[in-house]
Design a protein around this motif. Sequence first.
Motif, short mmCIF file in Angstrom:
data_model
loop_
_atom_site.label_atom_id
_atom_site.label_comp_id
_atom_site.label_asym_id
_atom_site.label_seq_id
_atom_site.Cartn_x
_atom_site.Cartn_y
_atom_site.Cartn_z
N ALA C 18 0.86 -1.19 -0.14
CA ALA C 18 0.10 0.01 -0.09
C ALA C 18 0.70 1.28 -0.15
CB ALA C 18 -0.91 0.03 1.23
N LEU C 19 2.04 1.22 0.83
CA LEU C 19 2.91 2.33 0.70
C LEU C 19 3.60 2.50 -0.43
CD1 LEU C 19 5.15 1.95 4.07
CD2 LEU C 19 3.31 4.00 3.26
N GLY C 20 3.91 1.37 -1.15
CA GLY C 20 4.21 1.49 -2.61
C GLY C 20 3.45 2.18 -3.59
N ALA C 21 2.29 1.89 -3.27
CA ALA C 21 1.08 2.41 -4.43
C ALA C 21 0.88 3.71 -4.10
CB ALA C 21 -0.27 1.67 -4.19
N VAL C 22 1.10 4.27 -2.66
CA VAL C 22 1.03 5.69 -2.51
C VAL C 22 2.44 6.31 -3.16
CG1 VAL C 22 1.52 7.38 -0.65
CG2 VAL C 22 -0.06 5.53 -0.40
N TRP C 23 3.54 5.73 -2.92
CA TRP C 23 4.52 6.22 -3.47
C TRP C 23 4.54 6.63 -5.09
CZ3 TRP C 23 8.64 9.22 -3.01
CH2 TRP C 23 10.01 9.23 -4.00
N LEU C 24 4.01 5.57 -5.72
CA LEU C 24 3.75 5.68 -7.06
C LEU C 24 2.88 6.80 -7.55
CD1 LEU C 24 3.49 1.97 -8.02
CD2 LEU C 24 5.33 3.35 -8.64
N CYS C 25 1.72 6.97 -6.80
CA CYS C 25 0.81 8.09 -7.07
C CYS C 25 1.72 9.37 -6.61
CB CYS C 25 -0.42 8.11 -5.81
SG CYS C 25 -1.29 6.75 -6.03
N ILE C 26 2.80 9.39 -5.57
CA ILE C 26 3.49 10.68 -5.59
C ILE C 26 4.20 11.00 -6.81
CG2 ILE C 26 5.36 11.82 -4.43
CD1 ILE C 26 4.37 10.38 -1.76
N ILE C 27 4.89 10.05 -7.39
CA ILE C 27 5.45 9.91 -8.78
C ILE C 27 4.70 10.61 -9.86
CG2 ILE C 27 6.86 8.67 -10.32
CD1 ILE C 27 8.32 9.13 -7.84
N THR C 28 3.58 10.18 -9.79
CA THR C 28 2.49 10.50 -11.00
C THR C 28 2.33 12.02 -10.89
OG1 THR C 28 1.75 8.12 -10.66
CG2 THR C 28 0.58 9.88 -12.11
N VAL C 29 1.98 12.23 -9.64
CA VAL C 29 1.68 13.74 -9.37
C VAL C 29 2.71 14.81 -9.81
CG1 VAL C 29 1.14 15.26 -7.84
CG2 VAL C 29 0.02 13.49 -7.72
N ALA C 30 4.09 14.11 -9.41
CA ALA C 30 5.17 15.12 -9.68
C ALA C 30 5.37 14.78 -11.25
CB ALA C 30 6.38 14.32 -9.03
N ALA C 31 5.20 13.75 -11.83
CA ALA C 31 5.52 13.90 -13.34
C ALA C 31 4.51 14.90 -14.21
CB ALA C 31 5.20 12.37 -13.50
N ILE C 32 2.96 14.99 -13.61
CA ILE C 32 2.20 15.52 -14.16
C ILE C 32 2.37 17.08 -14.07
CG2 ILE C 32 -0.32 16.17 -14.34
CD1 ILE C 32 -0.83 13.16 -13.81
N GLY C 33 2.84 17.59 -12.70
CA GLY C 33 2.80 18.71 -12.43
C GLY C 33 4.51 19.20 -12.32
N ALA C 34 5.15 18.52 -13.07
CA ALA C 34 6.65 18.90 -13.06
C ALA C 34 6.95 20.41 -12.92
CB ALA C 34 7.30 18.28 -14.00
N GLN C 35 6.32 21.16 -14.02
CA GLN C 35 6.55 22.44 -14.09
C GLN C 35 6.09 23.50 -13.10
OE1 GLN C 35 4.60 20.76 -16.04
NE2 GLN C 35 3.34 21.81 -17.47
N PHE C 36 5.24 22.92 -12.19
CA PHE C 36 4.84 23.66 -10.87
C PHE C 36 5.68 23.45 -9.64
CE2 PHE C 36 0.88 22.78 -13.91
CZ PHE C 36 0.85 24.00 -14.30
N ILE C 37 6.07 22.07 -9.73
CA ILE C 37 6.79 21.57 -8.43
C ILE C 37 8.20 21.98 -8.67
CG2 ILE C 37 7.13 19.48 -6.95
CD1 ILE C 37 4.54 18.43 -8.32
N ALA C 38 8.88 21.79 -9.74
CA ALA C 38 10.15 21.96 -9.92
C ALA C 38 10.56 23.46 -9.58
CB ALA C 38 10.88 21.55 -11.20
N PRO C 39 11.39 23.76 -8.73
CA PRO C 39 11.74 25.15 -8.50
C PRO C 39 12.59 25.74 -9.47
CG PRO C 39 12.90 23.78 -6.76
CD PRO C 39 11.94 22.90 -7.57
N PHE C 40 13.35 24.92 -10.16
CA PHE C 40 14.37 25.64 -11.23
C PHE C 40 13.87 24.96 -12.31
CE2 PHE C 40 16.55 26.32 -7.31
CZ PHE C 40 17.01 27.60 -7.15
N ASP C 41 14.47 25.38 -13.61
CA ASP C 41 14.39 25.09 -14.93
C ASP C 41 15.57 23.60 -14.90
OD1 ASP C 41 14.77 24.05 -17.47
OD2 ASP C 41 14.61 26.10 -18.27
#
Lengths: 322, 315, 283
Positions: C18-41
């Motif tokens: 279940a923790l693994g699934a949570v982690w994969l969700c976090i990765i997915t969110v980061a992947a989709i919103g990369a330009q909003f999450i990443a502080p630098f280019d």
Amino acid sequence: MALLEINNLSIAVASQGQLLPVVTDCSFSVAAHETLGVVGESGCGKSLTALAIMGLLEGSQVNITSGSIVFDGRDLLQLRPAQRRAIMGNQMAMVFQEPMTSLNPVYRIGEQITEVLQQHRKITHRESRQRALELLDLVKIPHPQDRIDSYPHQLSGGQRQRVMIAIAMACEPALLIADEPTTALDVTVQKEVLDLMLDLQTRTGTSIILISHDLGVIAETCDEVAVMYRGRIIEKATTASLFANMAHPYTRGLLASIPTIDTDNDWLQAIPGRVPGIDEKVNGCPFHPRCAHTETPCTQTAPRLIDTHPHHAVRCHFAGEI
Amino acid sequence: MLGYTLKRLLTLIPTLLVASILIFLFVHLIPGDPASILLGDSATPEEIASLSAHMGLDRPLWQQYLVWFKNVLHGDFGQSIFFKTPVLEVIADGAETSICLALMTMFWIVLIGIPVGIVSASFHGSWVDQITSGGAMLLASIPTFWLGLYLILIFSVGLGWFPSSGFPSISDEGGLSNLRYLILPSLTLAAPNAALIVRLVRASMLDVSREDHVRTARAKGLHPARVSIKHVFRNALIAVAAAFGFTFAALVSEAVVTETVFSLPGIGRLVVQSILRRDYPVIQGVILLIVLLYLVINLLVDLAYARLDPRVSLQ
Amino acid sequence: MTLRTTIAAVFRGRKLAALGAVWLCIITVAAIGAQFIAPFDPLEIDPIARLSEPGLPYLFGTDHFGRDTFSRAVYGARMALIIGIGSVLVALICGGLIGLLSAYFSTLGHFLMRIIDVLMAFPALLLALVLMTLLERSVINTVIVIGIVYATTTARIFFGMTLKLKNEVFIDAARCSGAGHGSILFRHILPNLWSPLLVQASFIFAFAQLQAAALDFLGLGLPPEVASWGNMLAEEKIYITRAPWLLMFPGALIILSVFSMNLVGDAMRDSIDPRFKNDIAGI
């Protein structure tokens, strides 16, 4: 004193955090040199009781929750694992229902017989092989000299069950538990295997617990009978008394479902319904949903085991009346 | 047994033929003319034309294949473009390293993977099982090169226990003690593969432990450890052996990476370097030999399988 | 069974999965919103801050060009997802179809499976390396190559599972009621294979991450300018002694993601049809 005494044995299976009872408050005894038959439909707790006596429930999801199993004066449930193992296969042995799969496919049958001898006897390799040959001869395997080096898959089902009996009888146990030993075999072979077990009993004086769903087999072979339904003993008697004074509707149902050739019945009488699952709760008498004689008390209170005749006890509110 | 082996060897032939065609086509699939690729950018048109004629590139493709395959059967895999020596010699130079690495890796896999798998299955459901089988899965999730880099950082750079790269031949000065160069690489290579074996042994043992004959063994009053080893593990070994061919393929893949990380002069690094150098004859030769090795290992697995399971008869 | 109860059944008693699934969700969110999450280019170079240690403003430190490791890691998640999902699609569609058709039409199948067997004699990474030499280094080519490599095992697995189903009574029943080949294959056989397919997909996803990282490391994977976890490791490997943390973050991200996917796959495998359990080639 009886060889084996089971007192108030209860067994439960752990499932999703709760304990579901599968055998409840079961008591019976087996005298030396005697045969006890345990009969009932599948799922009524016969096999689990046998595995509990043998000590094969260890490490499974099934636990003994209360009661005692006194064998030869010792409570088996109080023994340490090593002491328990010293009895298993030695003073107490078991034959299982599935001869096709009960032998290890990768070892020769000689090896599988000598293994139990070497576990419990101080015996050389040569002596144990000699003893294995004698045992194969004893269980009437033709040409033991050739057969001892066969693999299980080279033997027929009946022969494999004979090998299983040879393994069980290797250390001349005081008690042999046979769990439906003939169910998986051809009808013609069934009789031979049963006769073999009885023959071995007269020779060695071992006691037998014979588990079967077939009252006919029980009638032919046993001194005493215990009938189980939903984890409880519902009728217990000497074989003679059971058939003379059969009291419980369930036992009668079992008898009526045996096909006979000397009656004119065109159809078999089956017991209506099925054994409820272990997670289903039944109030009152566990048999009442399937019983033809159900009355008000049956649905409310569970009946106790009452003596109706000498050596004959029945768990029914209307024992002796119906 | 002998008859079966011969028969199986015969069935290898069509597989090898198809594999050789694929490998042959590989060079011809590369965009551009093979002769100019072989000679490089600095070649003159005359040189290219003469090589084309020499290689028979003006002939139909199937004739070219037959010529190439006939040469291969005679042990002639062609010349390495980079080394200018016969391909077989180039491969032979890397063989010692790769064989030593493979043997040491197998040693770790058997020494660690099998016992841990047995323990994991024997204590099924307990914390021991959770740690060992979970740990194995974690280990199999680590990129090989990353593990190798950190082993170098800790044990070579940090502690100075083992050399970080290279492998002098064991026939050179130092003899067998040169094998210490292979300790970190073999551990790196063994880690994910031992993890696979742990999972495999555990899963097969759990399957076997549900079989009826194990109950018979326990009913004999045997010690649980004896039941585990003699009855459960022995039968589980059949399934483990069957999967061994796949372990070999995984091993080769990871050996390519490991040899590169540790700069070992083996066949794995040779492949990578040949690919980067576009040294096609060497790539063809190495891959053909690896496929052959894979097929032979699978044949051996089948033979072992029949030894392990008396129900299988070699007909 | 609803989606919700299925998910509950898969993860019951498996906290780690279940923790693994949570982690994969976090990765997915980061992947989709990369330009909003990443502080630098992720490509912005700061020459003054080369190889700086983790801290502020560079959370995970910077690489030898002075690029922000954290931002690159966030964009790396996007690349990981693209590689994973892309290879899974290629492998399942190619391999699944080949397996399904080969088992169903046995003459064609005999021939196709022979070829698959030959391809399986090529170790996975080696096959990928060889295929990559034929192609340009690009994201799409990497996806295709990894997908093809795993299409072979997938074809084998689907071949076995379809063979088991082909002789079932319900297929005979469908055939007797006049169903055509296409209808039997896609309306009767395939729906029974959805859940093993999903399990197989999760393992391919995990393997693809490791395979892509290895290709990047050998210099034959994604183009070097692409911010992927494998490239981050490949580019910074020579700085491991000077800046050991540089390889720690992308490495840990790969390990966590592969481990999580394996855990989820393992949990799902335990809840599928037991007939197919041993067919799936997972960890």
